[in-house]
Write a protein that holds these residues in place. Structure first.
Motif, PDB file in Angstrom:
ATOM      1  N   UNK A 243     -14.855  15.670   9.381  1.00 52.85           N
ATOM      2  CA  UNK A 243     -16.169  15.899   9.986  1.00 52.85           C
ATOM      3  C   UNK A 243     -16.957  16.954   9.214  1.00 52.85           C
ATOM      4  N   UNK A 244     -16.324  18.058   8.870  1.00 55.34           N
ATOM      5  CA  UNK A 244     -17.005  19.116   8.119  1.00 55.34           C
ATOM      6  C   UNK A 244     -17.451  18.620   6.745  1.00 55.34           C
ATOM      7  N   UNK A 245     -16.575  17.918   6.060  1.00 53.47           N
ATOM      8  CA  UNK A 245     -16.904  17.413   4.727  1.00 53.47           C
ATOM      9  C   UNK A 245     -18.019  16.374   4.802  1.00 53.47           C
TER      10      UNK A 245
ATOM     11  N   UNK B 188     -15.922   4.552  -4.122  1.00 57.93           N
ATOM     12  CA  UNK B 188     -16.923   5.562  -4.452  1.00 57.93           C
ATOM     13  C   UNK B 188     -18.115   4.861  -5.083  1.00 57.93           C
ATOM     14  N   UNK B 189     -19.249   4.923  -4.435  1.00 54.69           N
ATOM     15  CA  UNK B 189     -20.482   4.353  -4.966  1.00 54.69           C
ATOM     16  C   UNK B 189     -21.136   5.365  -5.906  1.00 54.69           C
ATOM     17  N   UNK B 190     -22.095   4.935  -6.716  1.00 51.61           N
ATOM     18  CA  UNK B 190     -22.807   5.903  -7.560  1.00 51.61           C
ATOM     19  C   UNK B 190     -23.458   7.019  -6.736  1.00 51.61           C
ATOM     20  N   UNK B 191     -24.035   6.671  -5.599  1.00 53.92           N
ATOM     21  CA  UNK B 191     -24.651   7.698  -4.749  1.00 53.92           C
ATOM     22  C   UNK B 191     -23.609   8.689  -4.236  1.00 53.92           C
ATOM     23  N   UNK B 192     -22.476   8.189  -3.790  1.00 54.09           N
ATOM     24  CA  UNK B 192     -21.417   9.073  -3.304  1.00 54.09           C
ATOM     25  C   UNK B 192     -20.877   9.929  -4.448  1.00 54.09           C
ATOM     26  N   UNK B 193     -20.780   9.364  -5.635  1.00 60.04           N
ATOM     27  CA  UNK B 193     -20.310  10.130  -6.791  1.00 60.04           C
ATOM     28  C   UNK B 193     -21.229  11.319  -7.054  1.00 60.04           C
TER      29      UNK B 193
ATOM     30  N   UNK C 289     -23.600  14.893   3.777  1.00 59.68           N
ATOM     31  CA  UNK C 289     -24.743  14.150   4.313  1.00 59.68           C
ATOM     32  C   UNK C 289     -24.435  12.689   4.562  1.00 59.68           C
ATOM     33  N   UNK C 290     -23.181  12.406   4.924  1.00 60.31           N
ATOM     34  CA  UNK C 290     -22.768  11.036   5.234  1.00 60.31           C
ATOM     35  C   UNK C 290     -22.083  11.036   6.595  1.00 60.31           C
TER      36      UNK C 290
END
Length: 93
Positions: free
Chosen positions: A24-26, A47-52, A31-32
């Motif tokens: 939850x903290x992470x 892992x998407x480019x946005x998540x990366x 912002x996800x």
């Protein structure tokens, strides 16, 4: 290449656990949603480019490092799946 770990496993063991971060903290810091991060950590999502980019900013890494881990993982599993399929060679005359 030998059975590489899912990048979610790396994220959990090398980033979240040393900082004693909960999912939850992470997730809030990234912002996800908790559901999105949980799916990655449990190997159900990649892992998407946005998540990366999000991970690189949060953990002072590069987005390329996260995407490379995902690519190595995906390629290894694709090679395992296709190894028993007979494929003909194609040549240009």
């Amino acid at each position: 290449m030998h059975n590489p770990p899912h990048p979610g496993e790396v994220l959990k063991e090398l980033c979240l656990e040393p900082l004693n971060l909960t999912v939850t903290e992470a997730a809030e810091a990234l912002g996800v949603s908790r559901k999105t991060l949980s799916a990655i950590l449990n190997g159900r999502a990649g892992i998407s480019p946005e998540m990366a980019i999000r991970l690189s900013k949060a953990f002072d890494t590069t987005p390329e490092s996260w995407l490379n881990q995902q690519m190595q993982y995906d390629l290894w599993y694709a090679e395992q799946a296709i190894c028993n399929i007979e494929i003909g060679r194609l040549y240009v005359a």
